[in-house]
Design an enzyme around this catalytic site. Sequence first.
Site, PDB file in Angstrom:
ATOM      1  N   ASP A  15       6.245   4.683  -1.084  1.00 41.48           N
ATOM      2  CA  ASP A  15       7.703   4.841  -1.031  1.00 41.48           C
ATOM      3  C   ASP A  15       8.327   3.693  -1.817  1.00 41.48           C
ATOM      4  O   ASP A  15       7.634   2.728  -2.170  1.00 41.48           O
ATOM      5  CB  ASP A  15       8.196   4.861   0.429  1.00 41.48           C
ATOM      6  CG  ASP A  15       7.988   3.528   1.147  1.00 41.48           C
ATOM      7  OD1 ASP A  15       7.395   3.534   2.245  1.00 41.48           O
ATOM      8  OD2 ASP A  15       8.429   2.472   0.624  1.00 41.48           O
ATOM      9  N   GLY A  50       2.616  -4.163   9.237  1.00 43.01           N
ATOM     10  CA  GLY A  50       2.533  -2.716   9.451  1.00 43.01           C
ATOM     11  C   GLY A  50       1.389  -2.040   8.743  1.00 43.01           C
ATOM     12  O   GLY A  50       1.563  -0.963   8.170  1.00 43.01           O
ATOM     13  N   THR A  51       0.212  -2.650   8.784  1.00 42.37           N
ATOM     14  CA  THR A  51      -0.949  -1.972   8.228  1.00 42.37           C
ATOM     15  C   THR A  51      -2.084  -1.970   9.252  1.00 42.37           C
ATOM     16  O   THR A  51      -2.324  -2.958   9.928  1.00 42.37           O
ATOM     17  CB  THR A  51      -1.410  -2.589   6.889  1.00 42.37           C
ATOM     18  OG1 THR A  51      -2.540  -1.840   6.385  1.00 42.37           O
ATOM     19  CG2 THR A  51      -1.758  -4.067   6.999  1.00 42.37           C
ATOM     20  N   CYS A  88      -0.810  11.298 -16.647  1.00 43.73           N
ATOM     21  CA  CYS A  88      -1.427  12.431 -17.350  1.00 43.73           C
ATOM     22  C   CYS A  88      -2.939  12.234 -17.396  1.00 43.73           C
ATOM     23  O   CYS A  88      -3.434  11.205 -17.867  1.00 43.73           O
ATOM     24  CB  CYS A  88      -0.882  12.522 -18.777  1.00 43.73           C
ATOM     25  SG  CYS A  88      -1.620  13.870 -19.728  1.00 43.73           S
ATOM     26  N   GLN A 129       0.848  -1.199   0.000  1.00 43.56           N
ATOM     27  CA  GLN A 129       0.000   0.000   0.000  1.00 43.56           C
ATOM     28  C   GLN A 129       0.881   1.246   0.000  1.00 43.56           C
ATOM     29  O   GLN A 129       0.389   2.361  -0.136  1.00 43.56           O
ATOM     30  CB  GLN A 129      -0.897   0.013   1.236  1.00 43.56           C
ATOM     31  CG  GLN A 129      -1.835  -1.179   1.338  1.00 43.56           C
ATOM     32  CD  GLN A 129      -2.548  -1.195   2.670  1.00 43.56           C
ATOM     33  OE1 GLN A 129      -3.629  -0.626   2.821  1.00 43.56           O
ATOM     34  NE2 GLN A 129      -1.950  -1.834   3.659  1.00 43.56           N
ATOM     35  N   LEU A 184       2.379  -3.339  15.847  1.00 40.27           N
ATOM     36  CA  LEU A 184       2.718  -2.950  17.231  1.00 40.27           C
ATOM     37  C   LEU A 184       1.621  -3.373  18.198  1.00 40.27           C
ATOM     38  O   LEU A 184       1.862  -3.504  19.393  1.00 40.27           O
ATOM     39  CB  LEU A 184       2.889  -1.423  17.300  1.00 40.27           C
ATOM     40  CG  LEU A 184       4.024  -0.804  16.479  1.00 40.27           C
ATOM     41  CD1 LEU A 184       3.953   0.718  16.569  1.00 40.27           C
ATOM     42  CD2 LEU A 184       5.371  -1.328  16.934  1.00 40.27           C
ATOM     43  N   HIS A 238      -1.366   1.187  -4.438  1.00 43.41           N
ATOM     44  CA  HIS A 238      -1.757   2.587  -4.220  1.00 43.41           C
ATOM     45  C   HIS A 238      -0.880   3.540  -5.013  1.00 43.41           C
ATOM     46  O   HIS A 238      -0.911   4.739  -4.786  1.00 43.41           O
ATOM     47  CB  HIS A 238      -1.670   2.937  -2.712  1.00 43.41           C
ATOM     48  CG  HIS A 238      -2.772   2.291  -1.917  1.00 43.41           C
ATOM     49  ND1 HIS A 238      -2.840   2.386  -0.547  1.00 43.41           N
ATOM     50  CD2 HIS A 238      -3.840   1.533  -2.290  1.00 43.41           C
ATOM     51  CE1 HIS A 238      -3.905   1.711  -0.114  1.00 43.41           C
ATOM     52  NE2 HIS A 238      -4.518   1.181  -1.145  1.00 43.41           N
TER      53      HIS A 238
HETATM   54  N1  APR Z   1       6.298  -2.144  13.259  1.00 37.98           N
HETATM   55  C1  APR Z   1       5.092  -2.727  12.974  1.00 37.98           C
HETATM   56  N2  APR Z   1       3.948  -2.019  12.801  1.00 37.98           N
HETATM   57  C2  APR Z   1       4.032  -0.676  12.907  1.00 37.98           C
HETATM   58  C3  APR Z   1       5.240   0.000  13.202  1.00 37.98           C
HETATM   59  C4  APR Z   1       6.404  -0.802  13.374  1.00 37.98           C
HETATM   60  N3  APR Z   1       7.606  -0.261  13.649  1.00 37.98           N
HETATM   61  N4  APR Z   1       4.979   1.343  13.266  1.00 37.98           N
HETATM   62  C5  APR Z   1       3.663   1.495  13.006  1.00 37.98           C
HETATM   63  N5  APR Z   1       3.087   0.284  12.823  1.00 37.98           N
HETATM   64  C6  APR Z   1       1.693   0.002  12.498  1.00 37.98           C
HETATM   65  C7  APR Z   1       0.690   0.847  13.253  1.00 37.98           C
HETATM   66  O1  APR Z   1       0.344   0.224  14.492  1.00 37.98           O
HETATM   67  C8  APR Z   1      -0.502   0.846  12.264  1.00 37.98           C
HETATM   68  O2  APR Z   1      -1.356  -0.264  12.510  1.00 37.98           O
HETATM   69  O3  APR Z   1       1.523   0.329  11.137  1.00 37.98           O
HETATM   70  C9  APR Z   1       0.158   0.684  10.900  1.00 37.98           C
HETATM   71  C10 APR Z   1       0.117   1.940  10.059  1.00 37.98           C
HETATM   72  O4  APR Z   1      -1.241   2.214   9.792  1.00 37.98           O
HETATM   73  P1  APR Z   1      -1.615   3.427   8.808  1.00 37.98           P
HETATM   74  O5  APR Z   1      -0.894   4.636   9.232  1.00 37.98           O
HETATM   75  O6  APR Z   1      -3.112   3.432   8.718  1.00 37.98           O
HETATM   76  O7  APR Z   1      -1.003   2.988   7.402  1.00 37.98           O
HETATM   77  P2  APR Z   1      -1.590   1.946   6.366  1.00 37.98           P
HETATM   78  O8  APR Z   1      -2.248   0.799   7.032  1.00 37.98           O
HETATM   79  O9  APR Z   1      -0.487   1.645   5.416  1.00 37.98           O
HETATM   80  O10 APR Z   1      -2.682   2.828   5.592  1.00 37.98           O
HETATM   81  C11 APR Z   1      -3.299   2.234   4.460  1.00 37.98           C
HETATM   82  O11 APR Z   1      -4.368   4.346   3.989  1.00 37.98           O
HETATM   83  O12 APR Z   1      -4.281   6.632   3.856  1.00 37.98           O
HETATM   84  C12 APR Z   1      -4.237   5.479   3.118  1.00 37.98           C
HETATM   85  O13 APR Z   1      -3.186   5.241   1.038  1.00 37.98           O
HETATM   86  C13 APR Z   1      -2.913   5.345   2.407  1.00 37.98           C
HETATM   87  O14 APR Z   1      -1.719   3.322   1.890  1.00 37.98           O
HETATM   88  C14 APR Z   1      -2.344   4.035   2.936  1.00 37.98           C
HETATM   89  C15 APR Z   1      -3.568   3.310   3.448  1.00 37.98           C
END
Ligand code: APR
Length: 234
Positions: free
Chosen positions: A93, A175-176, A116, A90, A202, A108
Amino acid sequence: MYGDIVILSGAGISAESGIPTFRDSDGLWNNHRIEDVATIEAYERHPEQVHDFYNGLKIDLQKARPNPAHLAITELQNGYRNGTVSVVTQNVDLLHEKAGNRNIYHIHGQIDQAVCMNCGRITDARGEVTTETLCAGCGMAATLKPNIVFFGENLLRMNEVDALLDKCRLLIAVGTSGAVYPANTFARIARYHGADTIEFNLHATVNSYDFDRHVIGRAGETFPRFIKELLAES
Ligand code: APR
Protein backbone atom coordinates in the site's frame (compact mmCIF):
# COMPACT_ATOMS: atom_id res chain seq x y z
CA MET A 1 21.68 8.10 21.79
CA TYR A 2 20.83 6.39 18.53
CA GLY A 3 22.26 7.34 15.12
CA ASP A 4 20.52 6.14 11.96
CA ILE A 5 17.11 4.50 12.45
CA VAL A 6 15.42 1.86 10.27
CA ILE A 7 11.69 1.33 10.63
CA LEU A 8 10.59 -2.08 9.25
CA SER A 9 6.85 -2.00 8.68
CA GLY A 10 4.41 -4.82 8.03
CA ALA A 11 0.69 -5.06 7.37
CA GLY A 12 -0.08 -4.32 11.01
CA ILE A 13 0.91 -0.66 10.65
CA SER A 14 -1.90 -0.29 8.10
CA ALA A 15 -4.51 -2.35 10.00
CA GLU A 16 -5.95 0.74 11.73
CA SER A 17 -6.37 2.31 8.29
CA GLY A 18 -8.83 -0.48 7.52
CA ILE A 19 -6.48 -2.59 5.38
CA PRO A 20 -6.62 -6.31 6.22
CA THR A 21 -3.36 -7.93 7.23
CA PHE A 22 -2.31 -11.27 5.77
CA ARG A 23 -2.29 -13.68 8.70
CA ASP A 24 -4.69 -12.30 11.29
CA SER A 25 -8.08 -13.95 11.65
CA ASP A 26 -9.63 -11.70 8.94
CA GLY A 27 -6.39 -11.67 6.93
CA LEU A 28 -6.03 -11.86 3.16
CA TRP A 29 -4.50 -15.34 3.30
CA ASN A 30 -7.55 -16.62 5.14
CA ASN A 31 -9.74 -15.69 2.19
CA HIS A 32 -7.34 -16.37 -0.69
CA ARG A 33 -4.79 -19.12 -1.30
CA ILE A 34 -1.24 -17.79 -1.76
CA GLU A 35 -0.85 -20.42 -4.48
CA ASP A 36 -3.70 -18.85 -6.43
CA VAL A 37 -2.66 -15.19 -6.38
CA ALA A 38 0.88 -14.68 -5.09
CA THR A 39 3.17 -17.01 -7.02
CA ILE A 40 4.67 -16.85 -10.52
CA GLU A 41 3.08 -20.23 -11.26
CA ALA A 42 -0.36 -18.77 -10.48
CA TYR A 43 0.35 -15.77 -12.73
CA GLU A 44 1.46 -18.01 -15.61
CA ARG A 45 -1.44 -20.42 -15.11
CA HIS A 46 -4.28 -17.87 -14.78
CA PRO A 47 -3.09 -14.25 -15.15
CA GLU A 48 -6.68 -12.95 -15.27
CA GLN A 49 -7.37 -14.28 -11.74
CA VAL A 50 -4.15 -12.71 -10.44
CA HIS A 51 -4.99 -9.38 -12.11
CA ASP A 52 -8.52 -9.49 -10.66
CA PHE A 53 -7.13 -10.02 -7.14
CA TYR A 54 -4.71 -7.09 -7.34
CA ASN A 55 -7.15 -4.83 -9.21
CA GLY A 56 -9.60 -5.41 -6.35
CA LEU A 57 -6.95 -4.88 -3.67
CA LYS A 58 -5.85 -1.69 -5.46
CA ILE A 59 -9.32 -0.16 -5.09
CA ASP A 60 -9.35 -0.86 -1.34
CA LEU A 61 -5.78 0.35 -0.80
CA GLN A 62 -6.32 3.57 -2.78
CA LYS A 63 -9.30 4.48 -0.55
CA ALA A 64 -7.31 3.97 2.68
CA ARG A 65 -5.90 6.89 4.63
CA PRO A 66 -2.73 6.90 6.76
CA ASN A 67 -3.21 6.46 10.52
CA PRO A 68 -1.27 8.03 13.44
CA ALA A 69 1.44 5.37 13.19
CA HIS A 70 2.29 6.41 9.61
CA LEU A 71 2.04 10.09 10.49
CA ALA A 72 4.38 9.65 13.49
CA ILE A 73 7.15 8.58 11.09
CA THR A 74 6.90 11.90 9.26
CA GLU A 75 7.10 13.67 12.64
CA LEU A 76 10.23 11.67 13.47
CA GLN A 77 11.83 12.32 10.06
CA ASN A 78 11.17 16.05 10.45
CA GLY A 79 12.43 16.32 14.01
CA TYR A 80 15.21 13.75 14.43
CA ARG A 81 18.72 15.26 14.25
CA ASN A 82 20.95 12.28 15.16
CA GLY A 83 20.89 10.49 11.81
CA THR A 84 18.63 9.36 8.98
CA VAL A 85 15.25 7.66 9.43
CA SER A 86 14.52 5.10 6.70
CA VAL A 87 11.30 3.14 6.15
CA VAL A 88 11.77 -0.41 4.88
CA THR A 89 8.27 -1.65 4.19
CA GLN A 90 6.88 -5.06 3.31
CA ASN A 91 3.60 -3.32 2.47
CA VAL A 92 2.49 -2.66 -1.10
CA ASP A 93 0.00 0.00 0.00
CA LEU A 94 1.10 3.63 -0.35
CA LEU A 95 0.16 4.85 3.12
CA HIS A 96 3.76 5.75 4.00
CA GLU A 97 3.79 8.02 0.94
CA LYS A 98 0.35 9.44 1.72
CA ALA A 99 1.54 10.24 5.27
CA GLY A 100 4.48 12.22 3.86
CA ASN A 101 7.16 9.70 4.90
CA ARG A 102 10.49 9.92 3.02
CA ASN A 103 13.30 7.41 2.40
CA ILE A 104 10.81 4.59 1.71
CA TYR A 105 12.05 1.22 0.45
CA HIS A 106 9.27 -1.08 -0.85
CA ILE A 107 11.01 -4.47 -0.66
CA HIS A 108 7.84 -6.36 -1.68
CA GLY A 109 6.89 -3.92 -4.44
CA GLN A 110 3.96 -1.57 -4.68
CA ILE A 111 0.33 -1.80 -5.82
CA ASP A 112 0.46 1.20 -8.20
CA GLN A 113 3.09 -0.30 -10.50
CA ALA A 114 3.29 -3.12 -13.05
CA VAL A 115 6.38 -4.75 -14.50
CA CYS A 116 6.64 -6.12 -18.05
CA MET A 117 7.72 -9.74 -18.15
CA ASN A 118 8.97 -9.15 -21.73
CA CYS A 119 11.04 -5.95 -21.56
CA GLY A 120 11.31 -5.43 -17.79
CA ARG A 121 9.94 -1.90 -17.85
CA ILE A 122 8.15 -0.77 -14.67
CA THR A 123 5.06 1.25 -15.52
CA ASP A 124 2.38 3.15 -13.67
CA ALA A 125 -0.53 0.84 -12.77
CA ARG A 126 -2.80 2.99 -10.66
CA GLY A 127 -5.67 1.89 -12.88
CA GLU A 128 -6.91 -1.60 -13.71
CA VAL A 129 -4.42 -3.92 -15.44
CA THR A 130 -5.57 -6.91 -17.49
CA THR A 131 -4.04 -9.27 -20.01
CA GLU A 132 -5.19 -6.80 -22.70
CA THR A 133 -3.22 -3.90 -21.20
CA LEU A 134 -0.28 -3.02 -23.48
CA CYS A 135 3.21 -2.48 -22.05
CA ALA A 136 4.22 1.19 -22.47
CA GLY A 137 7.75 0.00 -23.26
CA CYS A 138 7.55 -2.82 -25.79
CA GLY A 139 3.87 -2.43 -26.73
CA MET A 140 3.09 -6.08 -26.10
CA ALA A 141 -0.12 -7.31 -24.44
CA ALA A 142 -0.42 -10.01 -21.77
CA THR A 143 3.10 -9.30 -20.46
CA LEU A 144 2.31 -7.01 -17.50
CA LYS A 145 2.50 -8.41 -13.97
CA PRO A 146 1.74 -6.44 -10.79
CA ASN A 147 5.10 -5.05 -9.54
CA ILE A 148 4.60 -7.06 -6.37
CA VAL A 149 7.17 -9.60 -5.24
CA PHE A 150 5.55 -13.01 -5.41
CA PHE A 151 6.64 -15.86 -3.17
CA GLY A 152 9.89 -17.25 -4.55
CA GLU A 153 10.86 -14.00 -6.29
CA ASN A 154 13.78 -11.82 -5.20
CA LEU A 155 13.04 -8.83 -3.02
CA LEU A 156 13.55 -5.31 -4.36
CA ARG A 157 16.24 -2.80 -3.28
CA MET A 158 17.97 -5.32 -1.02
CA ASN A 159 21.48 -3.95 -1.68
CA GLU A 160 20.37 -0.58 -0.33
CA VAL A 161 18.53 -2.20 2.59
CA ASP A 162 21.57 -4.29 3.53
CA ALA A 163 23.61 -1.08 3.78
CA LEU A 164 20.92 0.50 6.00
CA LEU A 165 20.89 -2.52 8.32
CA ASP A 166 24.68 -2.45 8.66
CA LYS A 167 24.69 1.23 9.56
CA CYS A 168 21.57 1.72 11.67
CA ARG A 169 21.76 1.92 15.47
CA LEU A 170 18.05 1.40 16.06
CA LEU A 171 15.76 -0.99 14.19
CA ILE A 172 12.04 -0.70 14.93
CA ALA A 173 9.66 -3.35 13.59
CA VAL A 174 6.04 -2.19 13.47
CA GLY A 175 3.17 -4.57 12.76
CA THR A 176 4.93 -7.53 11.22
CA SER A 177 4.44 -11.18 12.13
CA GLY A 178 8.03 -12.11 11.29
CA ALA A 179 6.60 -14.94 9.18
CA VAL A 180 8.41 -14.14 5.94
CA TYR A 181 12.09 -14.43 5.03
CA PRO A 182 14.29 -12.41 4.65
CA ALA A 183 12.49 -9.48 6.31
CA ASN A 184 12.29 -11.63 9.45
CA THR A 185 16.10 -11.61 9.67
CA PHE A 186 16.53 -7.82 9.56
CA ALA A 187 16.40 -7.31 13.33
CA ARG A 188 19.01 -10.03 13.86
CA ILE A 189 21.29 -8.47 11.20
CA ALA A 190 20.92 -4.96 12.65
CA ARG A 191 21.59 -6.27 16.16
CA TYR A 192 24.71 -8.10 14.91
CA HIS A 193 25.96 -4.72 13.66
CA GLY A 194 25.32 -3.11 17.05
CA ALA A 195 21.77 -1.79 16.76
CA ASP A 196 19.10 -1.78 19.46
CA THR A 197 15.90 -3.46 18.30
CA ILE A 198 12.29 -2.77 19.29
CA GLU A 199 9.14 -4.62 18.22
CA PHE A 200 5.69 -2.98 18.12
CA ASN A 201 2.89 -5.51 17.82
CA LEU A 202 -0.39 -6.63 19.36
CA HIS A 203 1.43 -9.61 20.83
CA ALA A 204 4.73 -11.51 20.75
CA THR A 205 5.77 -12.91 17.36
CA VAL A 206 7.84 -15.84 16.11
CA ASN A 207 10.98 -13.71 16.08
CA SER A 208 10.40 -11.66 19.21
CA TYR A 209 13.65 -13.08 20.59
CA ASP A 210 15.51 -10.86 18.07
CA PHE A 211 14.23 -7.75 19.81
CA ASP A 212 15.59 -6.04 22.91
CA ARG A 213 12.25 -4.43 23.71
CA HIS A 214 8.58 -5.19 22.97
CA VAL A 215 5.80 -2.64 22.96
CA ILE A 216 2.45 -4.41 23.00
CA GLY A 217 -0.64 -2.61 21.76
CA ARG A 218 -2.17 -1.03 18.69
CA ALA A 219 0.55 0.72 16.67
CA GLY A 220 -1.70 3.74 16.07
CA GLU A 221 -1.47 4.40 19.80
CA THR A 222 1.85 2.94 20.96
CA PHE A 223 4.09 4.10 18.12
CA PRO A 224 3.24 7.85 18.17
CA ARG A 225 3.76 7.82 21.96
CA PHE A 226 7.20 6.23 21.51
CA ILE A 227 8.14 8.71 18.75
CA LYS A 228 7.28 11.65 21.01
CA GLU A 229 9.51 10.22 23.77
CA LEU A 230 12.33 9.56 21.27
CA LEU A 231 12.18 13.11 19.93
CA ALA A 232 12.11 14.53 23.45
CA GLU A 233 15.30 12.61 24.28
CA SER A 234 17.16 13.42 21.04
N1 APR B 1 -0.90 -2.66 15.72
C1 APR B 1 0.26 -3.39 15.77
N2 APR B 1 0.39 -4.62 15.20
C2 APR B 1 -0.68 -5.11 14.55
C3 APR B 1 -1.91 -4.42 14.45
C4 APR B 1 -1.98 -3.14 15.07
N3 APR B 1 -3.11 -2.40 15.04
N4 APR B 1 -2.79 -5.20 13.75
C5 APR B 1 -2.13 -6.33 13.42
N5 APR B 1 -0.87 -6.29 13.92
C6 APR B 1 0.18 -7.29 13.76
C7 APR B 1 -0.30 -8.72 13.89
O1 APR B 1 -0.25 -9.14 15.26
C8 APR B 1 0.76 -9.46 13.03
O2 APR B 1 1.88 -9.83 13.83
O3 APR B 1 0.66 -7.17 12.44
C9 APR B 1 1.19 -8.42 12.01
C10 APR B 1 0.69 -8.71 10.61
O4 APR B 1 1.28 -9.92 10.20
P1 APR B 1 1.05 -10.44 8.70
O5 APR B 1 -0.40 -10.42 8.40
O6 APR B 1 1.83 -11.71 8.58
O7 APR B 1 1.72 -9.31 7.79
P2 APR B 1 3.26 -9.10 7.49
O8 APR B 1 4.11 -9.41 8.66
O9 APR B 1 3.38 -7.74 6.89
O10 APR B 1 3.52 -10.17 6.32
C11 APR B 1 4.79 -10.13 5.69
O11 APR B 1 4.00 -11.76 4.10
O12 APR B 1 2.35 -12.56 2.72
C12 APR B 1 3.51 -11.84 2.75
O13 APR B 1 4.14 -10.22 1.18
C13 APR B 1 3.29 -10.43 2.27
O14 APR B 1 4.42 -8.43 2.99
C14 APR B 1 3.72 -9.57 3.45
C15 APR B 1 4.61 -10.50 4.24
